[in-house]
Design an enzyme around this catalytic site. Structure first.
Site: not given
Length: 484
Positions: A183, A287, A456
């Site tokens: 998540l 987390g 990039c």
């Protein structure tokens, strides 16, 4: 040039069948990672190590960088391989390699040997060490903590002189453990917890609950793509986005203020459990750390877990915030996290730290679960490799160009490591180096009378960042493609 890949020690203590399977998976992962970047490489599996041969010298730094970011590798030996015919021949090869490095230095010789020989490893150490000591007058033998350790590997009629040792990422190869669904919110914690499971051998898919509109989703996609591109390109992973604004609205309208945080987390794990079940994913990763915020007390975490149909894993549960931020800095997600707002913390002014289950159930009784079901049904599923293409469809288009005008400045937004490896030098063009994770805080300080062309190597980050800046109201941005 040849690299010898030494395996994570926990792999080596497995049973023969498990070790063989892990080494086979790691070999496949290394091939997948390297062949995305170059075909000039060979990967060979052995019983207790893996060989990687670089066919083009210019690609050695790139190959080494990729190997250092591949889970399952304990360390990498950069070696020079050569045949030998005698003990003295081993000494001569070693002397030719080390004669300049050992001047005014202390040294010792360490030898590892395989195969049948007329000498032992100790014989080689004594002979080569004694010879180097005699030939190089200013060198001195020191067996403990020397300035230079001369490492020689002998296998049959070939010797390997170890030129350098590089530390690997450690952990288990991706695919040796079962898949998980992380998540991810874009903050410090979710990025680090995702990385920790990648390092432990799980293929990590990402589930994002959008609480803040398109710019929030762009930012989280940047983080997920960054983690994947650095540590898990050997595997295809999914990025799942669920628009949770309607769920938050329902909670704000119908749930008691103090219970909102726990109820929101319960809705998230309910939705994530459905996604996990759909793809046969065994666990959800969050987390959360114990006591870090009000919803992360043991009482509240237990109630959150009760709403999940999947196993909920929290690798950061005992980590201090300082340690989490240090890990985020190490993996390169800290600057992205700094620019990400924490939406979950703003919906409850007086959150409970010790929720009562009956009260939570009562409050959820006011909630219309059709809103949650609709949010899950409308979730978008994306192969993370196609993240830029999907973003172009969902958000305002950004012009790409390879032509330059006087008002154009090129912004090289690659990571500092990529810039050092392949500096962008263009004739008659001003190039400013500004890593992608600093754009959100530093772009406003640039001269806004100029046009900025974001560059990039693959064009993924430049598109995402240009979209992000467009969302912020900046119209002077484009994507720069190198002229062919």
């Amino acid at each position: 040039m040849k690299f010898i890949i030494k395996l994570f020690p926990e792999i080596m203590i497995k049973s023969d069948s498990v070790r063989k399977r892990f080494i086979k998976i790691l070999t496949s992962n290394i091939r997948n990672v390297l062949l995305r970047e170059t075909e000039q490489v060979a990967v060979v599996r052995n019983w207790d190590f893996i060989e990687v041969r670089a066919k083009v010298a210019e690609e050695i730094p790139l190959i080494l960088d990729l190997l250092k970011r591949t889970p399952g590798i304990h360390h990498i030996l950069e070696v020079q391989e050569m045949p030998f015919t005698s003990l003295h021949d081993i000494f001569e090869h070693t002397f030719a390699k080390y004669q300049n490095q050992l001047v005014d230095k202390t040294f010792c010789v360490r030898v590892r040997r395989k195969g049948k020989h007329e000498f032992s490893s100790l014989d080689v150490e004594k002979y080569v060490g004694g010879g180097l000591n005699q030939r190089i007058e200013s060198a001195r033998v020191k067996l403990t903590k020397p300035d230079v350790t001369v490492r020689i590997d002998i296998n049959g009629d070939k010797m390997l002189l170890v030129e350098a040792r590089h530390e690997g990422l450690g952990g288990y190869p991706i695919g040796t453990q079962e898949d998980v669904l992380s998540l991810i919110s874009g903050g410090f914690d979710s990025g680090v917890s995702s990385y920790m499971f990648i390092r432990r051998g799980s293929r990590v898919h990402y589930c994002f609950f959008n609480l803040g509109g398109a710019s929030h989703e762009i930012g989280v996609k940047q983080m997920a793509y960054h983690i994947w591109s650095r540590y898990s390109t050997s595997h295809k992973v999914r990025f799942v986005a669920i628009n949770f604004e309607s769920v938050v609205g329902e909670i704000l309208e119908k749930v008691d203020n103090g219970q909102m945080g726990v109820v929101l987390k319960r809705m998230m794990v309910r939705a994530a459990s459905q996604i996990a079940e759909r793809f046969a994913i065994q666990a959800i990763v969050t987390g959360e750390a114990l006591g870090q915020v009000s919803s992360q007390t043991l009482t509240n975490l237990r109630l959150i877990d009760k709403a999940a149909d999947s196993l909920v894993l929290r690798p950061l549960i005992t980590h201090d915030k300082e340690k989490i931020i240090a890990l985020a800095k190490q993996i390169g997600t800290d600057d992205i996290a700094k620019s990400m707002p924490e939406f979950c913390g703003v919906i409850s002014k007086n959150p409970t730290v010790k929720a009562i289950e009956s009260k939570i159930v009562e409050e959820e009784g006011h909630f219309d679960f059709d809103v949650l079901e609709k949010a899950v049904q409308n979730a978008t599923y994306l192969d993370i490799r196609e993240i830029a293409l999907q973003t172009e469809k969902d958000v305002v288009a950004v012009e790409a160009t390879s032509a330059l005008t006087e008002k154009d400045i090129i912004l090289d937004i690659r990571s500092p490591e990529e810039m050092d490896e392949k500096p962008l030098v263009l004739a008659q063009a001003q190039v400013i180096e500004l890593p992608f994770y600093k754009l959100s805080t530093q772009f406003a300080h640039l001269d806004q009378s100029k046009n900025y062309l974001l560059y990039c190597e693959r064009g993924v980050m430049s598109k995402l960042q240009a979209l992000y800046l467009k969302e912020k109201g900046y119209q002077n941005v484009k994507v720069f493609n190198l002229p062919k």
